[in-house]
Design a protein around this motif. Structure first.
Motif, PDB file in Angstrom:
ATOM      1  N   ALA A 300       8.417   2.554  14.922  1.00  0.00           N
ATOM      2  CA  ALA A 300       9.591   3.371  14.571  1.00  0.00           C
ATOM      3  C   ALA A 300       9.485   4.761  15.165  1.00  0.00           C
ATOM      4  CB  ALA A 300       9.700   3.446  13.049  1.00  0.00           C
ATOM      5  N   LEU A 301       8.296   5.365  15.219  1.00  0.00           N
ATOM      6  CA  LEU A 301       8.139   6.707  15.806  1.00  0.00           C
ATOM      7  C   LEU A 301       8.417   6.697  17.297  1.00  0.00           C
ATOM      8  CD1 LEU A 301       4.957   7.955  13.907  1.00  0.00           C
ATOM      9  CD2 LEU A 301       7.311   8.667  13.545  1.00  0.00           C
ATOM     10  N   GLU A 302       8.060   5.624  17.954  1.00  0.00           N
ATOM     11  CA  GLU A 302       8.319   5.524  19.392  1.00  0.00           C
ATOM     12  C   GLU A 302       9.815   5.483  19.654  1.00  0.00           C
ATOM     13  OE1 GLU A 302       7.392   5.547  23.329  1.00  0.00           O
ATOM     14  OE2 GLU A 302       6.029   5.784  21.633  1.00  0.00           O
ATOM     15  N   ARG A 303      10.577   4.777  18.815  1.00  0.00           N
ATOM     16  CA  ARG A 303      12.034   4.693  19.002  1.00  0.00           C
ATOM     17  C   ARG A 303      12.698   6.043  18.741  1.00  0.00           C
ATOM     18  NH1 ARG A 303      11.489  -0.264  16.113  1.00  0.00           N
ATOM     19  NH2 ARG A 303      12.234   0.812  14.247  1.00  0.00           N
ATOM     20  N   ASP A 304      12.118   6.926  17.916  1.00  0.00           N
ATOM     21  CA  ASP A 304      12.731   8.191  17.520  1.00  0.00           C
ATOM     22  C   ASP A 304      12.218   9.372  18.338  1.00  0.00           C
ATOM     23  OD1 ASP A 304      14.504   9.560  15.845  1.00  0.00           O
ATOM     24  OD2 ASP A 304      12.833  10.275  14.625  1.00  0.00           O
ATOM     25  N   SER A 305      11.589   9.143  19.491  1.00  0.00           N
ATOM     26  CA  SER A 305      10.996  10.239  20.286  1.00  0.00           C
ATOM     27  C   SER A 305      12.056  11.139  20.900  1.00  0.00           C
ATOM     28  CB  SER A 305      10.092   9.657  21.384  1.00  0.00           C
ATOM     29  OG  SER A 305      10.855   8.814  22.244  1.00  0.00           O
ATOM     30  N   GLU A 306      13.227  10.614  21.315  1.00  0.00           N
ATOM     31  CA  GLU A 306      14.288  11.431  21.938  1.00  0.00           C
ATOM     32  C   GLU A 306      14.845  12.446  20.943  1.00  0.00           C
ATOM     33  OE1 GLU A 306      18.573  10.856  24.261  1.00  0.00           O
ATOM     34  OE2 GLU A 306      17.364   9.116  23.671  1.00  0.00           O
ATOM     35  N   ALA A 307      15.090  12.041  19.711  1.00  0.00           N
ATOM     36  CA  ALA A 307      15.594  12.967  18.693  1.00  0.00           C
ATOM     37  C   ALA A 307      14.580  14.053  18.413  1.00  0.00           C
ATOM     38  CB  ALA A 307      15.912  12.195  17.401  1.00  0.00           C
ATOM     39  N   ALA A 308      13.292  13.721  18.485  1.00  0.00           N
ATOM     40  CA  ALA A 308      12.262  14.728  18.263  1.00  0.00           C
ATOM     41  C   ALA A 308      12.273  15.770  19.373  1.00  0.00           C
ATOM     42  CB  ALA A 308      10.890  14.055  18.157  1.00  0.00           C
ATOM     43  N   ARG A 743      10.396  18.040   9.728  1.00  0.00           N
ATOM     44  CA  ARG A 743      10.557  16.701  10.290  1.00  0.00           C
ATOM     45  C   ARG A 743       9.559  16.440  11.417  1.00  0.00           C
ATOM     46  NH1 ARG A 743      16.595  16.586  11.951  1.00  0.00           N
ATOM     47  NH2 ARG A 743      15.824  14.808  13.170  1.00  0.00           N
ATOM     48  N   ARG A 747       6.464  13.715  11.290  1.00  0.00           N
ATOM     49  CA  ARG A 747       6.364  12.664  12.313  1.00  0.00           C
ATOM     50  C   ARG A 747       4.946  12.603  12.877  1.00  0.00           C
ATOM     51  NH1 ARG A 747       7.054  11.759  17.753  1.00  0.00           N
ATOM     52  NH2 ARG A 747       8.330   9.937  18.297  1.00  0.00           N
TER      53      ARG A 747
END
Length: 1010
Positions: A300-308, A743, A747
């Motif tokens: 899940a963290l890999e999928r949310d890298s762009e938002a980070a 956030r 993460r």
């Protein structure tokens, strides 16, 4: 007791006043009351009984005693003069009767009345004026109640024959009432009630035992043995059998508990093993869940890298925009100042347009210089008006003085009218006050007389209270006297019983005095082959002497109690005379009435002083008001002239000031003052000054804001922003910056935790391990726990049964122990109850206790009757008491039989002829009268009446009866024979005739000659 004189008024068949002189009749010893049937012979006896006790023999009520021949308003009254024990009394009594109302129509009821007076030394002393109290007093004095007196002094028509023919139960009731032996009946009732109470208690205790046995059977799951129920439970062996039965149940329950305890141990061990296996499966499943969750977190963290990454860029832009924030804040402040200055100028401009500027007008366009010029012109005009202020002060002063003069005029006018009205009212008030003072003086003059009356009334009230207390103590003394009389009677009974028992055993006593070869005092023989033996309850001469001494001592105590009672009655009589024969309530009411009247008189005396002051005050007020009215009329005229002068001066000043203002009055009709106009111009100057200042400030704020806007655009381009708007958009607030940073930190922490879980040795060790079957493990554990719970429940139930049976065994022993004494006491009480009620094998006579006591009295009555029958000419009949019951189920012990000495037969009283019945009944009644008189304390009835029955006798029997009556006369008694038989008129010379007429009966005394 001896009768002296009787006076009857409007009573029975006697409409007028009839008098009977018993002294004259009793001097002859034997006298006859004769007259036709229904004339009123028996009414004479009724009048005597009613005068003494307030009741009449037979079924007639006391409310029907007034004569129907007498006038409607004639009061029925009986007056009887009699003496008892050397004391002379007069009793007057009236029954309840109705009379016509004195006002209007209809009738009213007069209550019964009674008075008792004692004559001592030629004077009369009132003893009581209450009807019920008079009857009690006479009953205690004579020692008999009304029923006993009728039986002893007045042998009623047919009543003494009824006693001969009565059943055993009826005779029991009559004797018990006459001899007042109802205490023995109460003893019977108490013993019976006590037996029933113990029966209930025994039944309750037995029920407690049965409840324990039923509980034992219920807890053990068995049936209660048949030998432990019903009547068998009351046997002596029942307790031992019940204890053995419960002990066997306890042993069986203990064995069952041991077996259940072993089964529970095995089931608990199996359940513990199943729980351990289930815990291990849960641990493995938990480790595998942690590994799966860690891998899912990293994905899940890999999928949310762009938002980070976007969040990091926003934080960087905010840091650049922070360097331009001071300039932006200055711009915001200048913009706010510009808006505020614009608003202030708009308000000032609107206020200028709303003001009325007279001949002034706003410049166009509006500039600061134009506003300054207009302000100077307004202030100059205000200065010119200020010079006229002294004239306006004169106008104000003139108006104030006019108002004061008008107020004084109005006040003087009202005062003059009020004083005139008050002066007109004063003569009437003065006259009323003088009348009140005269009335109060009259009432106050009664105070001294009322004080004397009140003191006398208080003494009467105190005497009435003492009389009530004395009457209360008198009741106690009567109880003491009655108790002493009962104790003396009991002692006399005991003497008589011992005498009878000694006489019954006199043969044994005489036998004890026999000596060998010495002649017997009875038969004269010198041989004594079969001497009588004394019984176990034989009475000695010493015991008889002791009983006689006890009787004499109790008789002395009774005499002393009687003396105390008489002294208390004398004191009560004196107190009632001192109280004026008033009750405490009436005496207190009289005291309260006089006290209230005395308070009113004293209050009137105090009010009289105040009223006299009022009269003087009203006279002074009338004199003062006359001068005051003249002075007020002068003041009204002077004030009217002064008001006219002030109004002329006010009109001149008002005209001058109006000319200076250039107008006369305001639209509402009031004159505008110089001060008001000057104040209005000053306000206008202040508004012009404020408007000029607001215009200058607005122009300065507008230039400063335009300069700062230009500087802000240049700084935004310098720090990489397109314009001022993009610069403001990049600025983050504190919460938004904190959320973005939180956030990003969360993460990073989640990624670190997930990698740490995957690197854990416990997780790596289960890399190839499959997931365990938790459902199967849980099912196995649940099954073993259910088996353990069932075994524990069975063990607990068996343990409870053992404990319950142990407790119940103790309770059973306690219940049996509590029941045993009550059961034994009930058996004894039941036997005693049957004994005193004439039942059961212990009572061989089958007689009740009260009947046994009354049998002795009846024996005395029979002995006295037989003494009179033995002197009859034929000496044929004697009476004897029989102890057998007349029929099965009836009362035994008080039956009467007639012994025919000619034939030796024993006959029932009902088989006698009319004449024989009269003779035997008269002898029985006279014997009963003698015994009752003796039992009542020895008060001798010196005047005796025999009512009818002589017509059934033959000549010889009549001679015998008259001889017996002569015996009574010889013993000091006067006998009155009530009969209409002509033979009796020839035999008895002294006669009281009752003559019957159409309008009522009359009484006359006649002495036959020859």
């Amino acid at each position: 007791m001896r009768l002296h004189h009787l006076r009857v008024t409007a009573f029975g068949p006697f409409p007028g006043v009839e008098e009977v002189d018993f002294d004259e009749l009793c001097d002859a010893g034997l006298f006859l009351l004769t007259g036709p049937t229904g004339a009123g012979k028996t009414t004479i006896l009724d009048a005597i009984c009613f005068a003494l006790y307030g009741s009449v023999p037979g079924v007639r009520g006391v409310k029907a005693l007034k004569s129907q021949h007498a006038p409607d308003d004639a009061r029925p009254e009986i007056e009887l003069d009699f003496s008892v024990r050397g004391r002379r009394f007069v009793v007057r009594r009236s029954p309840e009767w109705t009379r016509p109302k004195r006002r209007g129509t209809g009738v009213t009821t007069e209550n019964a009345r009674a008075t008792l007076i004692e004559r001592t030394g030629g004077a009369e002393h009132l003893l009581s004026s209450r009807a019920q109290e008079v009857g009690h007093f006479i009953g205690d004095l004579v020692g008999m109640q009304s029923t006993q007196f009728v039986q002893v002094a007045m042998l009623p028509q047919g009543d003494f024959q009824r006693f001969l023919r009565a059943s055993s139960q009826e005779r029991h009731e009559v004797l018990q009432h006459l001899f007042r032996t109802d205490r023995f009946t109460r003893i019977e009732d108490w013993v019976h009630d006590h037996s029933r109470s113990l029966a209930q208690r025994s039944a309750d205790e037995q029920s407690a035992v049965v409840r324990v046995l039923d509980t034992v059977a219920d807890r053990s799951g068995t049936e209660c043995p048949a030998e432990l129920s019903g009547e068998a439970l009351a046997s002596p062996e029942a307790q031992e059998h019940a204890t053995g039965w419960v002990a066997g149940l306890v042993d069986a329950a203990t064995s069952a508990f041991v077996s259940a305890r072993d089964q529970h141990g095995s089931a608990a061990a199996a359940a513990a093993a199943a729980r351990a296996q289930h815990q291990e499966a849960l641990r493995i499943s938990g480790v595998l869940d942690r590994r799966r969750q860690a891998r899912a977190t990293l994905t899940a963290l890999e999928r949310d890298s762009e938002a980070a990454e976007q969040a990091r860029q926003r934080i960087a832009a905010d840091e650049r925009a922070a360097r331009c924030l001071p300039l932006l804040r200055m711009l915001d402040t200048a913009t706010a100042d510009r808006r505020r200055a614009t608003m202030t100028w708009d308000e000032a401009h609107e206020q200028l347009q709303q003001l009325v500027l007279l001949d002034l007008a706003l410049p166009s366009p509006v500039t600061a210089e134009a506003l300054t010029d207009l302000e100077q012109r307004v202030r100059a005009r205000s200065s010119r008006l200020e010079a006229l202020l002294p004239r306006e002060a004169e106008l104000t002063s003139a108006r104030r003085e006019l108002a004061a003069v008008e107020a004084a005029l109005e006040s003087a006018t009202r005062s003059h009218a009020s004083a005139t009205a008050r002066l007109e009212m004063l003569p009437a008030e003065l006259r009323t006050a003088r009348e009140r003072a005269s009335s109060l003086a009259e009432e106050a003059g009664r105070a001294d007389a009322l004080a004397v009356e009140l003191e006398h009334a208080r003494r009467c009230r105190d005497a009435a209270r003492d009389a009530e207390r004395c009457a209360e103590s008198l009741a106690g003394l009567r109880d003491v006297e009655r108790e002493a009389r009962d104790r003396a009677a009991d002692a006399r009974d005991h003497v008589q019983e011992l005498t009878a028992r000694r006489l019954a055993g006199i043969a044994a006593e005489l036998a004890g005095q026999l000596e060998q070869d010495r002649a017997c005092q009875v038969c004269g023989s010198v041989e004594h082959p079969h001497p009588a033996r004394p019984s176990d309850d034989a009475v000695t001469e010493a015991e008889q002497a002791d009983a006689q001494a006890a009787h004499e001592a109790r008789h002395v105590a009774y005499t002393h109690a009687t003396g105390e009672l008489l002294r208390a009655e004398e004191r009560l009589k004196g107190l009632r005379a001192a109280a004026g024969h008033l009750s405490t309530t009436d005496a207190q009411a009289r005291v309260d009435e006089l006290a209230a009247a005395l308070r009113d008189a004293r209050n009137a005396r105090a009010a009289l002083v105040a009223e006299e002051e009022t009269v003087a005050e009203l006279a002074r007020e009338q004199e003062q008001l006359t001068g005051t009215v003249h002075q007020l009329a002068t003041r009204v005229a002077t004030a009217t002239q002064s008001a006219t002068a002030h109004r002329r001066a006010i009109r001149a000043l008002t005209s001058e000031i109006a000319d200076a203002l250039g107008r006369s009055e305001d639209p509402d009709g009031t004159l505008v003052t110089l001060a008001e106009e000057g104040a209005r111009l000053d306000r206008l100057a202040m508004v012009l000054s404020a408007a000029r200042d607001a215009l200058c400030e607005h122009d300065a704020a507008l230039g400063r804001a335009e300069e700062l806007e230009s500087q802000a655009r240049a700084s935004a381009i310098q720090h990489g922003f397109v314009d001022e708007g993009s610069l403001r958009a990049a600025v983050l607030d504190e919460q938004e910056r904190h959320d973005l940073q939180t956030r990003l930190e969360a993460r990073d922490q989640a990624a670190a935790r997930a990698r740490a879980v995957l690197d854990d040795e416990e997780v790596r060790a289960l890399e190839t391990e499959g997931a365990p079957d938790l459902a199967a493990q849980a099912a196995a554990m649940a099954e073993s726990e259910e088996l353990e719970a069932a075994a524990a429940k069975a063990r607990h139930q068996r343990e409870e049964v053992v404990e319950a049976l142990g407790r119940l065994r103790g309770r059973l022993e306690e219940a049996f122990a509590a029941w045993a004494p009550v059961r034994e006491e009930f058996r004894r009480a039941e036997a005693m109850s049957k004994l005193v009620r004439g039942m059961g094998g212990d009572n061989q006579l089958q007689m009740r206790l009260s009947a046994y006591v009354l049998a002795t009295r009846l024996d005395q009555v029979v002995a006295a009757a037989n003494e009179r029958l033995a002197h009859m000419r034929d000496q044929r009949y004697l009476l004897q008491r029989t102890g057998r019951a007349a029929r099965k189920g009836s009362q035994a012990g008080l039956g009467l039989e007639v012994v025919d000495q000619w034939t030796g037969d024993v006959r029932e009283p009902t088989t006698l002829s009319g004449g024989e019945t009269f003779v035997v009944s008269l002898a029985l009644a006279l014997g009963l009268a003698d015994v009752v008189t003796y039992e009542a304390g020895g008060t001798e009835i010196e005047t005796l009446f025999v009512d009818e029955g002589f017509g059934t006798l033959d000549a010889d029997t009549l001679d015998d009866v008259m001889d017996r009556l002569d015996d009574l006369r010889a013993g000091g008694r006067a006998v009155g024979v009530v009969s209409h038989v002509s033979e009796m008129r020839n035999r008895i010379p002294t006669q009281l005739h009752v003559d019957k007429h159409r309008d009522g009966s009359t009484v006359r005394v006649r002495t036959a000659v020859g």
